[in-house]
Design a protein around this motif. Structure first.
Motif, mmCIF file in Angstrom:
data_model
loop_
_atom_site.group_PDB
_atom_site.id
_atom_site.type_symbol
_atom_site.label_atom_id
_atom_site.label_comp_id
_atom_site.label_asym_id
_atom_site.label_seq_id
_atom_site.Cartn_x
_atom_site.Cartn_y
_atom_site.Cartn_z
ATOM 1 N N VAL A 41 -57.429 -25.119 -4.291
ATOM 2 C CA VAL A 41 -56.221 -24.775 -5.043
ATOM 3 C C VAL A 41 -55.436 -23.645 -4.388
ATOM 4 N N ASP A 42 -56.098 -22.568 -4.030
ATOM 5 C CA ASP A 42 -55.397 -21.409 -3.476
ATOM 6 C C ASP A 42 -54.559 -21.736 -2.245
ATOM 7 N N PRO A 43 -55.003 -22.610 -1.324
ATOM 8 C CA PRO A 43 -54.144 -22.918 -0.175
ATOM 9 C C PRO A 43 -52.805 -23.541 -0.562
ATOM 10 N N LEU A 44 -52.743 -24.180 -1.735
ATOM 11 C CA LEU A 44 -51.515 -24.843 -2.181
ATOM 12 C C LEU A 44 -50.690 -23.975 -3.123
ATOM 13 N N ILE A 45 -51.344 -23.117 -3.901
ATOM 14 C CA ILE A 45 -50.653 -22.288 -4.902
ATOM 15 C C ILE A 45 -50.941 -20.829 -4.572
ATOM 16 N N LYS A 46 -50.167 -20.246 -3.674
ATOM 17 C CA LYS A 46 -50.465 -18.895 -3.200
ATOM 18 C C LYS A 46 -49.803 -17.838 -4.087
ATOM 19 N N LYS B 265 -45.997 -17.876 13.386
ATOM 20 C CA LYS B 265 -47.266 -18.581 13.530
ATOM 21 C C LYS B 265 -47.614 -19.205 12.187
ATOM 22 N N TRP B 266 -48.659 -20.015 12.197
ATOM 23 C CA TRP B 266 -49.161 -20.536 10.925
ATOM 24 C C TRP B 266 -49.882 -19.421 10.179
ATOM 25 N N THR B 267 -49.562 -19.293 8.890
ATOM 26 C CA THR B 267 -50.257 -18.337 8.031
ATOM 27 C C THR B 267 -50.629 -19.044 6.724
ATOM 28 N N GLU B 268 -51.329 -18.319 5.877
ATOM 29 C CA GLU B 268 -51.714 -18.870 4.579
ATOM 30 C C GLU B 268 -50.509 -19.165 3.704
ATOM 31 N N MET B 269 -49.350 -18.590 4.024
ATOM 32 C CA MET B 269 -48.140 -18.784 3.219
ATOM 33 C C MET B 269 -47.232 -19.877 3.764
ATOM 34 N N THR B 270 -47.543 -20.465 4.910
ATOM 35 C CA THR B 270 -46.603 -21.390 5.555
ATOM 36 C C THR B 270 -46.327 -22.616 4.700
ATOM 37 N N LYS B 271 -47.359 -23.253 4.201
ATOM 38 C CA LYS B 271 -47.153 -24.442 3.374
ATOM 39 C C LYS B 271 -46.353 -24.091 2.128
ATOM 40 N N PHE B 272 -46.659 -22.981 1.502
ATOM 41 C CA PHE B 272 -45.925 -22.512 0.334
ATOM 42 C C PHE B 272 -44.440 -22.345 0.673
ATOM 43 N N ASP C 50 -50.796 -27.482 13.227
ATOM 44 C CA ASP C 50 -51.721 -28.369 13.933
ATOM 45 C C ASP C 50 -52.047 -29.539 12.990
ATOM 46 N N PRO C 51 -51.638 -30.762 13.320
ATOM 47 C CA PRO C 51 -51.863 -31.898 12.422
ATOM 48 C C PRO C 51 -53.339 -32.255 12.233
ATOM 49 N N ASN C 52 -54.229 -31.671 13.017
ATOM 50 C CA ASN C 52 -55.653 -31.946 12.856
ATOM 51 C C ASN C 52 -56.308 -31.057 11.797
ATOM 52 N N ILE C 53 -55.618 -30.009 11.388
ATOM 53 C CA ILE C 53 -56.140 -29.108 10.365
ATOM 54 C C ILE C 53 -55.564 -29.539 9.022
ATOM 55 N N PRO C 54 -56.394 -29.824 8.022
ATOM 56 C CA PRO C 54 -55.906 -30.458 6.785
ATOM 57 C C PRO C 54 -54.724 -29.759 6.119
ATOM 58 N N ILE C 55 -54.809 -28.464 5.876
ATOM 59 C CA ILE C 55 -53.723 -27.809 5.151
ATOM 60 C C ILE C 55 -52.442 -27.799 5.979
ATOM 61 N N GLN C 56 -52.558 -27.682 7.291
ATOM 62 C CA GLN C 56 -51.373 -27.702 8.148
ATOM 63 C C GLN C 56 -50.799 -29.117 8.232
#
Length: 662
Positions: free
Chosen positions: A210-215, A404-411, A461-467
């Protein structure tokens, strides 16, 4: 002075103490001539007591009391000047505005409580953010905020009302009868709690799924608070208890029934009901409606996002309205820099606000509602593209977004697309012709595509699930916007125009491509931890477009692929273990049935000719002569389909912009 005394027939003796003749009090009130005798003739006739004005004079008040406080007079005069200027003030240049925005101190002395000042350059007036116990209170009413700004001793009146203690707040009208049952004890939530071991497993599931999607949480600072509450719930504040239950609810939402049973020993539905009940009671104890805090708002935001997986009913939309009002009441819609909050607090408020409005826009789609873009009245900045480890409460400078990619990028991909969609929504409502509107919309789309790619997607990186999920999400949202813009260009064109037919076929292909990406988000095994969220939101907009196209041109190029996409989308959405999407999905189901009727009635004929096939039951098509076909489906529903892209009156509430936000 001569005194005349006479005993009247009724009443006490009357005394006349003036050498100037005056009417008696009764004659004066009745405005009749008085004989001025004691008693007068009129009072004698009426057999009433006759009274004349007495000798008493109003006692003059000493001016010493009025000037006891040397600051009172200038303060009153200053307030009078401020009030006098209100009708005439300019929005930016008056002394009144300057006083409000600059945050100058009251002449009565320094503030007795912390005051969070507005930015000197902000326009319009920023308002005030005042501490209110554990909560804050946002006020921007012009006169009221000015008085509070200058009269610091009045700010304490905003706090707890006289005679109301914090302990008694949980008994006042809050969520009783709305969410929590008033018969439920508001002082004991232990019956809803998992064991400590179960709680730790649920917390870990929340962090993974949950946290990776709802930061909205800062894990490094929150984790000690969570473990302390798990270890000793009796001493945890009610808003922390509410946050704990929302985390349990979200964790179970992200798990399947077998996993839930392994962790908590109950089936998934029972666990969800238990933790929802614990959340409701905790929010009631925290007086959420009257005293919202960042913690309680985080709890409600997480709950609302996850609740969509369980229920698509209107109650979720209604509850989100409460959440937005509570967020506004503590000033989340205004950026924390206006109030000189710490960089850490500014970042956490930004995360929470953008999560709330993103959820609101997406939940609105379930009910065919356009919110009008809540960001249009908000100046809260987007949070920085940084990891949780880059933030800490004592930081003195604002964090700088990282390339860079961070924990907030998808958000941020979601937030930036929602912001662009809000701009497009407002632009689409203005009175531009189709060509000008489409050009302006394309410009916005090009800008947001460039921004998303340069700031975020190039580092994924398309190989990493959240990214990978961030890449797919961006493709889905951009595809939806492109389909909408193509609609603007196609409106009003005729099927006789070969270029229009080609453009419409390209739009169908783009809609199918976008729907396929949406399917991948719900079926790719790499993203299995996130299925709970992606399965909650069907591709309403894309499926509506595709099905309309299949009704209008059932044998046009690309329809075979379109049917394949539709069938896979329906199979995926209507899987037994996936959410029930409510009445709007029922509308799409009916539209699919109508498209199937048209398809079955056209074994080998052209689209328009075949619409009148005699084997098509309860189906009639009439050419209006203006490139529009009215298809009556035999049940009273009339579909007025534009020849290039249908503009169906029945579906006005679900067309155009809705369906974009994920």
């Amino acid at each position: 002075m001569e005194h005349q005394t006479q005993q009247p027939e009724h009443g006490s003796p009357l005394v006349r103490r003036y050498n100037v003749e005056r009417s008696c009090i009764r004659c004066h009130e009745r405005k009749v001539r008085c004989s001025k005798t004691v008693p007068c003739s009129a009072c004698l006739r009426a057999k009433l007591s006759c009274h004349y004005p007495g000798p008493e004079r109003t006692k003059r008040r000493s001016r010493r009391h009025a000037t006891a406080d040397p600051n009172l007079t200038p303060r009153l005069e200053r307030l009078e000047r401020l009030i006098a200027k209100i009708p005439k003030q300019s929005s930016q240049s008056t002394d009144y505005d300057h006083d409000i925005i600059s945050g100058s101190k009251s002449v009565s002395g320094p503030s007795s409580r912390p005051r969070l000042d507005a930015s000197p350059k902000a326009s319009p007036q920023e308002g005030l953010l005042l501490k209110d116990g554990a909560s804050t209170r946002y006020i921007n009413e012009m006169l009221f905020s000015s008085v509070l700004e200058k009269e610091s001793e009045l700010q304490s009146a905003i706090d707890t009302p006289s005679g109301t203690t914090p302990e008694s707040r949980s008994t006042i009208m809050g969520f009783d009868g709305l969410i929590s049952n008033p018969l439920q004890s508001a002082h004991d939530v232990s019956s809803f709690l998992p064991s400590r071991r179960q709680a730790m497993l649920l917390w870990q599931s929340y962090r993974n799924n949950v946290d990776p999607l709802i930061k909205v949480l800062h894990i490094p600072t929150l984790e000690p608070v969570i473990f302390a509450a798990i270890n000793d719930i009796k001493h945890a504040p009610p808003d922390v208890t509410a946050l704990l239950f929302s985390i349990y609810f979200a964790a179970v939402t992200s798990l399947g029934s077998p996993e839930t049973h392994i962790i908590v020993g109950h089936d998934r539905q029972s666990a969800l009901q238990t933790y929802q009940r614990g959340l409701e009671v905790s929010l009631h104890m925290a007086s959420f409606l009257d005293l919202p805090t960042i913690r309680s708002l985080q709890a409600m935001s997480i709950y609302q996002t996850c609740r969509r997986n369980i229920s698509g009913g209107r109650s979720g939309w209604t509850l989100n309205g409460l959440l937005i009002r509570a967020a506004q009441s503590i000033g989340l819609h205004r950026d924390g820099e206006h109030f000189k909050l710490s960089p850490f607090e500014c970042e956490m408020r930004r995360r929470l606000w953008w999560q709330i409005i993103s959820t609101d826009a997406r939940v609105a789609e379930d009910h065919g509602i356009l919110t009008g873009g809540l960001d249009s009245f908000s100046d809260t900045k987007l949070p920085a593209n940084v990891d949780d480890s880059d933030l800490y409460p004592d930081m003195e400078t604002a964090p700088v977004s990282k390339a860079k990619w961070t924990e907030m990028t998808k958000f941020l991909v979601t937030a930036e697309m929602n912001k662009a969609i809000g701009q497009i929504s407002r632009l689409s409502a203005v009175g531009l012709n189709n060509s000008d509107r489409a050009t302006s919309l394309e410009q916005i789309l090009d800008e947001v595509k460039t921004s998303i790619e340069s700031k975020y997607l190039q580092y994924c990186d398309p190989n990493i699930p959240i990214q990978r999920s961030a890449i797919l999400l961006a493709r889905v949202q951009i595809g939806k916007v492109e389909v909408f813009i193509r609609r603007q260009k196609l409106k009003g064109l005729s099927w006789d125009d070969s270029a229009a037919q080609a453009a419409c076929e390209q739009t169908l292909s783009l809609a199918c491509d976008t729907a396929v990406v949406g399917l991948e988000m719900k079926t790719d095994e790499l993203l299995s931890n996130f299925f709970w969220l992606f399965s909650s939101f069907p591709q309403y907009h894309m499926l509506t477009y595709i099905l309309w196209h299949l009704c209008v041109r059932p044998e046009a190029p690309g329809t075979e692929r379109a049917w394949d996409v539709v069938n896979k989308s329906f199979d995926s959405t209507e899987a037994p273990d996936w959410p029930n999407h409510g009445r709007k999905w029922n509308v799409l189901r009916k539209l699919r049935e109508k498209a199937l009727d048209v398809h079955r009635s056209l074994p080998a004929k052209g689209a328009h000719e075949g619409l009148t096939h005699p084997d098509a039951p309860n189906l009639h098509c009439e050419n209006t002569g203006e490139g529009t076909f009215n298809i009556a489906f035999g049940d009273g529903t009339l579909w007025d389909l534009d020849s290039c892209f249908p503009n169906c009156a029945v579906f006005n509430s679900v067309s155009d912009i809705d369906g974009w936000n994920l």
